[in-house]
Design an enzyme around this catalytic site. Sequence first.
Site, PDB file in Angstrom:
ATOM      1  N   GLU A  61       0.864  -1.196   0.000  1.00 38.88           N
ATOM      2  CA  GLU A  61       0.000   0.000   0.000  1.00 38.88           C
ATOM      3  C   GLU A  61       0.895   1.238   0.000  1.00 38.88           C
ATOM      4  O   GLU A  61       1.684   1.425   0.925  1.00 38.88           O
ATOM      5  CB  GLU A  61      -0.929  -0.033   1.217  1.00 38.88           C
ATOM      6  CG  GLU A  61      -1.729   1.229   1.461  1.00 38.88           C
ATOM      7  CD  GLU A  61      -2.505   1.721   0.244  1.00 38.88           C
ATOM      8  OE1 GLU A  61      -3.337   0.990  -0.285  1.00 38.88           O
ATOM      9  OE2 GLU A  61      -2.244   2.870  -0.194  1.00 38.88           O
ATOM     10  N   ASP A  89       5.528   1.187  -2.866  1.00 43.13           N
ATOM     11  CA  ASP A  89       4.993   1.359  -4.213  1.00 43.13           C
ATOM     12  C   ASP A  89       5.161   0.030  -4.944  1.00 43.13           C
ATOM     13  O   ASP A  89       6.289  -0.403  -5.209  1.00 43.13           O
ATOM     14  CB  ASP A  89       5.775   2.481  -4.910  1.00 43.13           C
ATOM     15  CG  ASP A  89       5.272   2.752  -6.326  1.00 43.13           C
ATOM     16  OD1 ASP A  89       4.610   1.867  -6.905  1.00 43.13           O
ATOM     17  OD2 ASP A  89       5.572   3.833  -6.845  1.00 43.13           O
ATOM     18  N   ASP A 111      -7.151   2.269 -10.375  1.00 40.96           N
ATOM     19  CA  ASP A 111      -6.897   3.562 -11.014  1.00 40.96           C
ATOM     20  C   ASP A 111      -8.189   4.347 -11.105  1.00 40.96           C
ATOM     21  O   ASP A 111      -8.890   4.283 -12.113  1.00 40.96           O
ATOM     22  CB  ASP A 111      -6.311   3.335 -12.418  1.00 40.96           C
ATOM     23  CG  ASP A 111      -4.986   2.590 -12.359  1.00 40.96           C
ATOM     24  OD1 ASP A 111      -4.108   3.009 -11.585  1.00 40.96           O
ATOM     25  OD2 ASP A 111      -4.827   1.599 -13.082  1.00 40.96           O
TER      26      ASP A 111
HETATM   27  C1  LIG Z   1      -9.075   3.584  -5.340  1.00 44.30           C
HETATM   28  S1  LIG Z   1      -8.178   2.936  -4.008  1.00 44.30           S
HETATM   29  C2  LIG Z   1      -8.906   1.299  -3.818  1.00 44.30           C
HETATM   30  C3  LIG Z   1      -8.652   0.717  -2.466  1.00 44.30           C
HETATM   31  C4  LIG Z   1      -9.064  -0.758  -2.320  1.00 44.30           C
HETATM   32  N1  LIG Z   1      -8.295  -1.596  -3.215  1.00 44.30           N
HETATM   33  C5  LIG Z   1     -10.538  -0.936  -2.587  1.00 44.30           C
HETATM   34  O1  LIG Z   1     -10.890  -1.549  -3.607  1.00 44.30           O
HETATM   35  O2  LIG Z   1     -11.329  -0.454  -1.768  1.00 44.30           O
HETATM   36  C6  LIG Z   1      -6.583   2.540  -4.733  1.00 44.30           C
HETATM   37  C7  LIG Z   1      -5.580   2.091  -3.693  1.00 44.30           C
HETATM   38  O3  LIG Z   1      -4.356   1.762  -4.352  1.00 44.30           O
HETATM   39  C8  LIG Z   1      -3.283   2.371  -3.653  1.00 44.30           C
HETATM   40  N2  LIG Z   1      -2.174   2.544  -4.613  1.00 44.30           N
HETATM   41  C9  LIG Z   1      -2.140   3.375  -5.689  1.00 44.30           C
HETATM   42  N3  LIG Z   1      -0.973   3.263  -6.347  1.00 44.30           N
HETATM   43  C10 LIG Z   1      -0.253   2.320  -5.667  1.00 44.30           C
HETATM   44  C11 LIG Z   1       1.047   1.760  -5.858  1.00 44.30           C
HETATM   45  N4  LIG Z   1       1.827   2.174  -6.875  1.00 44.30           N
HETATM   46  N5  LIG Z   1       1.483   0.812  -4.985  1.00 44.30           N
HETATM   47  C12 LIG Z   1       0.692   0.420  -3.948  1.00 44.30           C
HETATM   48  N6  LIG Z   1      -0.548   0.929  -3.717  1.00 44.30           N
HETATM   49  C13 LIG Z   1      -1.019   1.852  -4.569  1.00 44.30           C
HETATM   50  C14 LIG Z   1      -3.879   3.665  -3.143  1.00 44.30           C
HETATM   51  O4  LIG Z   1      -3.148   4.257  -2.092  1.00 44.30           O
HETATM   52  C15 LIG Z   1      -5.255   3.176  -2.691  1.00 44.30           C
HETATM   53  O5  LIG Z   1      -5.235   2.624  -1.385  1.00 44.30           O
END
Ligand SMILES: C[S@@+](CC[C@H](N)C(=O)[O-])C[C@H]1O[C@@H](n2cnc3c(N)ncnc32)[C@H](O)[C@@H]1O
Length: 204
Positions: A61, A89, A111
């Site tokens: 995360e 990341d 995304d």
């Molecule tokens: C729109 S949210 C969805 C959260 C969760 N997966 C859900 O479905 O409720 C996208 C998630 O991906 C994480 N995220 C975005 N880019 C990332 C990356 N490069 N590596 C790890 N996490 C990432 C964001 O911080 C966020 O928690």
Amino acid sequence: MTAEPPRSYSHAPRLPEGEIDPCALLGAERAPVELEIGPGRGGFLFERLAADPEIVMLGLEIRRKWAALVDERLQSRGLGARARVFAEDAKLVLPRFRPASLRAVFVHFPDPWWKKRHEKRLLLTDDLVTALGRAIRSGGELFVQTDVLERSMAYESALLKAADFMPWESSARVADNPYHALSPRERRALADGLPVFRLRFRRV
Ligand SMILES: C[S@@+](CC[C@H](N)C(=O)[O-])C[C@H]1O[C@@H](n2cnc3c(N)ncnc32)[C@H](O)[C@@H]1O
């Protein structure tokens, strides 16, 4: 009453340097390891661990706050030996995972931005697909879901052209989530009656 100072979450867990061996990290030599990329508030992790007592899980995360809070919650609920969340990341660390070390990878609603100018922030890039192909073991699976139709079409065509993946059945598109666990955003989309586009691929 004085307001609490904002927390920096600098204590959020980080992965070690060098090659990452998920089994060694979790002290689970033989258990199948599943990875969730971007677990956010972690709902899917908890439900998935409850649904399948055989598996262990990792979360990557990028937001330190959620990595720290969800990792703490796993420990306080007695699940610390079965799952960890690291503040990383996924695009940077997944290439360091030991080849064929994961049984399944879940990417739920990665995304939320779909405008041209947001493309550089996309999570599921061709490079990440290559790293996923390396880290998922043969016969393992990749599950991706989103509420943005254009994104689902882009993911499907990127994965169909990747030599490492094939659709789980005759089509990669599946109507239901078969994992007995919902992500927070998925739960909200279902409650609001919004469509969810789901893709399930097998590592060849
Ligand atoms: C729109 S949210 C969805 C959260 C969760 N997966 C859900 O479905 O409720 C996208 C998630 O991906 C994480 N995220 C975005 N880019 C990332 C990356 N490069 N590596 C790890 N996490 C990432 C964001 O911080 C966020 O928690």
